[in-house]
Design a protein around this motif. Structure first.
Motif, PDB file in Angstrom:
ATOM      1  N   THR A   1      -3.787  -1.369  -9.595  1.00  0.00           N
ATOM      2  CA  THR A   1      -5.235  -1.513  -9.738  1.00  0.00           C
ATOM      3  C   THR A   1      -5.602  -2.588 -10.754  1.00  0.00           C
ATOM      4  N   LEU A   2      -6.804  -3.070 -10.598  1.00  0.00           N
ATOM      5  CA  LEU A   2      -7.336  -4.029 -11.563  1.00  0.00           C
ATOM      6  C   LEU A   2      -7.693  -3.340 -12.875  1.00  0.00           C
ATOM      7  N   SER A   3      -8.084  -2.074 -12.803  1.00  0.00           N
ATOM      8  CA  SER A   3      -8.422  -1.357 -14.033  1.00  0.00           C
ATOM      9  C   SER A   3      -7.216  -1.253 -14.948  1.00  0.00           C
ATOM     10  N   LYS A   4      -6.022  -1.197 -14.389  1.00  0.00           N
ATOM     11  CA  LYS A   4      -4.824  -1.187 -15.231  1.00  0.00           C
ATOM     12  C   LYS A   4      -4.696  -2.502 -15.980  1.00  0.00           C
ATOM     13  N   VAL A   5      -4.996  -3.606 -15.320  1.00  0.00           N
ATOM     14  CA  VAL A   5      -4.945  -4.906 -15.995  1.00  0.00           C
ATOM     15  C   VAL A   5      -5.972  -4.953 -17.119  1.00  0.00           C
ATOM     16  N   GLU A   6      -7.135  -4.367 -16.877  1.00  0.00           N
ATOM     17  CA  GLU A   6      -8.183  -4.376 -17.900  1.00  0.00           C
ATOM     18  C   GLU A   6      -7.758  -3.634 -19.160  1.00  0.00           C
ATOM     19  N   SER A   7      -6.819  -2.718 -19.039  1.00  0.00           N
ATOM     20  CA  SER A   7      -6.362  -1.974 -20.214  1.00  0.00           C
ATOM     21  C   SER A   7      -5.402  -2.782 -21.078  1.00  0.00           C
ATOM     22  N   LEU A   8      -4.961  -3.928 -20.576  1.00  0.00           N
ATOM     23  CA  LEU A   8      -4.036  -4.778 -21.315  1.00  0.00           C
ATOM     24  C   LEU A   8      -4.812  -5.723 -22.227  1.00  0.00           C
ATOM     25  N   THR A   9      -4.149  -6.207 -23.242  1.00  0.00           N
ATOM     26  CA  THR A   9      -4.700  -7.276 -24.085  1.00  0.00           C
ATOM     27  C   THR A   9      -4.090  -8.591 -23.607  1.00  0.00           C
ATOM     28  N   LEU A  10      -4.810  -9.276 -22.696  1.00  0.00           N
ATOM     29  CA  LEU A  10      -4.298 -10.541 -22.176  1.00  0.00           C
ATOM     30  C   LEU A  10      -4.334 -11.601 -23.264  1.00  0.00           C
ATOM     31  N   LYS A  11      -3.310 -12.446 -23.251  1.00  0.00           N
ATOM     32  CA  LYS A  11      -3.161 -13.488 -24.273  1.00  0.00           C
ATOM     33  C   LYS A  11      -3.216 -14.864 -23.616  1.00  0.00           C
ATOM     34  N   PRO A  12      -3.469 -15.918 -24.409  1.00  0.00           N
ATOM     35  CA  PRO A  12      -3.480 -17.273 -23.845  1.00  0.00           C
ATOM     36  C   PRO A  12      -2.198 -17.566 -23.068  1.00  0.00           C
ATOM     37  N   GLY A  13      -2.378 -18.149 -21.895  1.00  0.00           N
ATOM     38  CA  GLY A  13      -1.247 -18.492 -21.052  1.00  0.00           C
ATOM     39  C   GLY A  13      -0.844 -17.407 -20.091  1.00  0.00           C
ATOM     40  N   ASP A  14      -1.367 -16.185 -20.227  1.00  0.00           N
ATOM     41  CA  ASP A  14      -1.029 -15.102 -19.297  1.00  0.00           C
ATOM     42  C   ASP A  14      -1.643 -15.367 -17.929  1.00  0.00           C
ATOM     43  N   SER A  15      -1.003 -14.826 -16.903  1.00  0.00           N
ATOM     44  CA  SER A  15      -1.515 -14.913 -15.539  1.00  0.00           C
ATOM     45  C   SER A  15      -1.568 -13.522 -14.933  1.00  0.00           C
ATOM     46  N   VAL A  16      -2.587 -13.285 -14.128  1.00  0.00           N
ATOM     47  CA  VAL A  16      -2.700 -12.057 -13.345  1.00  0.00           C
ATOM     48  C   VAL A  16      -2.722 -12.472 -11.883  1.00  0.00           C
ATOM     49  N   LEU A  17      -1.684 -12.099 -11.139  1.00  0.00           N
ATOM     50  CA  LEU A  17      -1.545 -12.510  -9.749  1.00  0.00           C
ATOM     51  C   LEU A  17      -1.705 -11.301  -8.839  1.00  0.00           C
ATOM     52  N   LEU A  18      -2.601 -11.419  -7.881  1.00  0.00           N
ATOM     53  CA  LEU A  18      -2.879 -10.346  -6.930  1.00  0.00           C
ATOM     54  C   LEU A  18      -2.129 -10.625  -5.630  1.00  0.00           C
ATOM     55  N   ALA A  19      -1.483  -9.596  -5.109  1.00  0.00           N
ATOM     56  CA  ALA A  19      -0.678  -9.778  -3.895  1.00  0.00           C
ATOM     57  C   ALA A  19      -1.565 -10.115  -2.706  1.00  0.00           C
ATOM     58  N   LYS A  20      -1.169 -11.106  -1.953  1.00  0.00           N
ATOM     59  CA  LYS A  20      -1.880 -11.423  -0.723  1.00  0.00           C
ATOM     60  C   LYS A  20      -1.814 -10.221   0.217  1.00  0.00           C
ATOM     61  N   GLY A  21      -2.913  -9.961   0.892  1.00  0.00           N
ATOM     62  CA  GLY A  21      -3.022  -8.783   1.736  1.00  0.00           C
ATOM     63  C   GLY A  21      -3.579  -7.575   1.014  1.00  0.00           C
ATOM     64  N   SER A  22      -3.669  -7.619  -0.317  1.00  0.00           N
ATOM     65  CA  SER A  22      -4.202  -6.496  -1.081  1.00  0.00           C
ATOM     66  C   SER A  22      -5.722  -6.444  -0.992  1.00  0.00           C
ATOM     67  N   VAL A  23      -6.246  -5.221  -1.127  1.00  0.00           N
ATOM     68  CA  VAL A  23      -7.691  -5.007  -1.188  1.00  0.00           C
ATOM     69  C   VAL A  23      -7.981  -4.144  -2.403  1.00  0.00           C
ATOM     70  N   PHE A  24      -8.906  -4.604  -3.254  1.00  0.00           N
ATOM     71  CA  PHE A  24      -9.239  -3.886  -4.482  1.00  0.00           C
ATOM     72  C   PHE A  24     -10.719  -3.507  -4.435  1.00  0.00           C
ATOM     73  N   ASN A  25     -10.996  -2.232  -4.487  1.00  0.00           N
ATOM     74  CA  ASN A  25     -12.369  -1.738  -4.416  1.00  0.00           C
ATOM     75  C   ASN A  25     -12.875  -1.401  -5.812  1.00  0.00           C
ATOM     76  N   GLU A  26     -12.965  -2.418  -6.655  1.00  0.00           N
ATOM     77  CA  GLU A  26     -13.372  -2.216  -8.040  1.00  0.00           C
ATOM     78  C   GLU A  26     -13.778  -3.549  -8.653  1.00  0.00           C
ATOM     79  N   GLN A  27     -14.647  -3.486  -9.622  1.00  0.00           N
ATOM     80  CA  GLN A  27     -15.032  -4.670 -10.393  1.00  0.00           C
ATOM     81  C   GLN A  27     -13.909  -5.018 -11.355  1.00  0.00           C
ATOM     82  N   PHE A  28     -13.638  -6.311 -11.495  1.00  0.00           N
ATOM     83  CA  PHE A  28     -12.593  -6.783 -12.400  1.00  0.00           C
ATOM     84  C   PHE A  28     -13.268  -7.415 -13.606  1.00  0.00           C
ATOM     85  N   ASP A  29     -13.127  -6.792 -14.771  1.00  0.00           N
ATOM     86  CA  ASP A  29     -13.702  -7.317 -16.008  1.00  0.00           C
ATOM     87  C   ASP A  29     -12.665  -8.128 -16.765  1.00  0.00           C
TER      88      ASP A  29
END
Length: 496
Positions: free
Chosen positions: A26-54
């Protein structure tokens, strides 16, 4: 610099997320992380996410945080009852290679953000509440959106408000159909470049139009194709605005419909409206405004445009204004001007050297040549062209490619190839035949030279060369330079 993987089908939020086989779900799991400069978040092709990504954290200019995709198949999709991607105060963010659809709010919303790039994002059916633009940025700095597609949205395709540094490049917007929706709305912003976009409002259910550019400062609107809607480009107030090289048509839904209009939401000065093809509409350029307004409209230049198939005049001036209407080409049957008697008597808006033609086909070619002529070589440090060389040692029959502009520079970081050889570079490029081959160029400076070995001399030793002159400008036609591409053909071993 960490890469996090998210797969809605096979991932789990109990995973570590740092490998494709240990992806989050889920994207909400990513939101719980402290992303740092240079980090990447890659979503799998074919995936569907039913949530807002902050997006809560910032990258740096040299190490932005990237949101993208991985794998094979269709682009990952974000659905949301709110915004698709939402951020406040985050800086140095790149979003690319995604699809966002069926959102209640904006597909992408950024407030008080800096240095954002959105590229190759597909947006459909966003803003179902009709209260948001598909791509919305407010109170921000340095926002670029390029190579993205927006369709069937219930609000503005773009809503840009109080942003310093705006680049909207090579995007398409089809049917932004909310009751108050424009394909692009840019308010109270500065240092704006809107270039190479295709905006089609033909089937939009709205009196709105292509581009609304309100109270802009230092703006260039160039080489766009705008079709349909109540108007083409509304630039009602601003300063230092260049509108050139656009194709504007199909805006004839209302008696007031215009291709380019200004004067009804504030003062306007230093407008250059040139090199546009304006056709299949009502008014051409309208310098107008509501009755009783007293805005200052000064130095409005309308020149070297082509007008045809209009139900009203090519130029309308019905409010006090200063400027000029010259060197335009007007097809037979189109009225040239509609200027109020008081303005005619005041001699503040001059009309000169306009031409009436039976057909615009040859006139369009002539207009391209006039625009190109502005790039004749002059001493102008704002734009610097550097000599280019192409060296051919072997030949497989394929074209030899390069770019004329990659070693050139301009103060505003924008370059356009306007002339090559003795001809204008049109919207679809230009092909010339040289002494030893043929070459195709486009306005972005890309070239492809194809050698014709039958034209080489019988003596296959040494080398031959040929040169092509070219002219560039900074997208405004105000600053230009010229140089040469030289093709060196080394024949030793090239022919047997």
């Amino acid at each position: 610099m960490t890469i996090y993987y998210v797969n809605s089908a096979t991932g789990s939020d109990r995973n570590g997320g740092t490998g494709q086989n240990s992806a989050f779900a889920t994207l909400s799991k990513v939101e719980s992380l402290t992303l740092k400069p240079g980090d990447s978040v890659l979503l799998a092709k074919g995936s569907v996410f039913n949530e807002q990504f902050d997006i809560k954290y910032s990258g740096t200019e040299s190490a932005p945080i990237k949101i993208g995709s991985y794998g094979t198949g269709t682009a990952p999709v974000i659905h949301s009852g709110g915004d698709g991607i939402h951020s406040l105060y985050a800086s140095n963010i790149v979003i690319e290679n995604l699809k966002i659809s069926n959102t209640g709010g904006a597909a992408i919303y950024g407030g008080d953000v800096t240095n954002w790039t959105v590229r190759n994002v597909e947006i459909a059916k966003s803003g179902m509440s009709e209260n948001a633009g598909a791509v919305t940025f407010r109170n921000s700095k340095n926002v670029t959106v390029e190579d993205s597609k927006i369709s069937d949205v219930k609000g503005d395709g773009f809503w840009i408000e109080k942003v310093s540094g705006v680049k909207l490049l090579n995007n398409s917007v089809t049917s932004a159909s909310g009751s108050t929706a424009d394909a692009m709305q840019v308010n109270d912003s500065s240092n704006i470049l809107i270039k190479g976009n295709h905006l089609d409002q033909t089937h939009a259910v709205s009196p709105k139009g292509g581009i609304a550019l309100v109270r802009a400062s230092d703006a260039v609107v160039a080489d766009n194709v705008l079709t349909g809607g109540g108007f083409g480009i509304s630039a009602p107030a601003g300063k230092n605005v260049a509108i050139h090289g656009n194709d504007i048509s199909g805006y004839h839904g209302y008696s007031w419909s215009f291709a380019v209009g200004l004067g009804d939401q504030g003062s306007a000065r230093d407008y250059d409206i040139s090199g546009n093809h304006i056709h299949d509409g009502a008014w051409g350029v309208a310098v107008s405004g509501a009755t009783g307004t007293s805005y200052s409209l000064t130095n409005i230049k309308v020149h070297d445009n082509v007008f045809d198939d209009l139900t009203q005049a090519a130029l309308k001036v019905d409010r006090p204004a200063s400027g000029s209407f010259y060197n335009n080409t007007i097809e037979t049957g189109v009225k040239a001007t509609s200027i109020s008697p008081a303005i005619v008597d005041a001699h503040t808006f001059s009309v000169s050297n306009n031409h009436t033609v039976a057909s615009v086909e040859t006139a369009l070619a002539s207009t391209e040549a006039k625009v190109a002529a502005t790039t004749e070589a002059v001493s102008d440090p704002a734009v610097v062209a550097v000599h280019d060389n192409l060296k051919i040692f072997t030949d497989t029959g394929e074209a030899h490619r390069g770019n004329l502009l990659e070693n050139d520079s301009s103060d505003n970081d924008t370059l356009v190839l306007r002339r090559f050889g003795d001809e204008a570079v049109g919207k679809h490029g230009l092909t010339l035949t040289g002494d030893y081959g043929s070459i195709h160029v486009d306005r972005e400076g890309n070239y492809a030279y194809t050698l014709d070995e039958t034209k080489l001399p019988d003596d296959h030793s040494g080398h031959v060369s040929e040169s092509f002159k070219y002219g560039i400008d900074d997208g405004t036609s105000h600053h230009s330079d010229a140089d040469t591409l030289t093709v060196f053909i080394h024949m030793d071993g090239l022919l047997s």
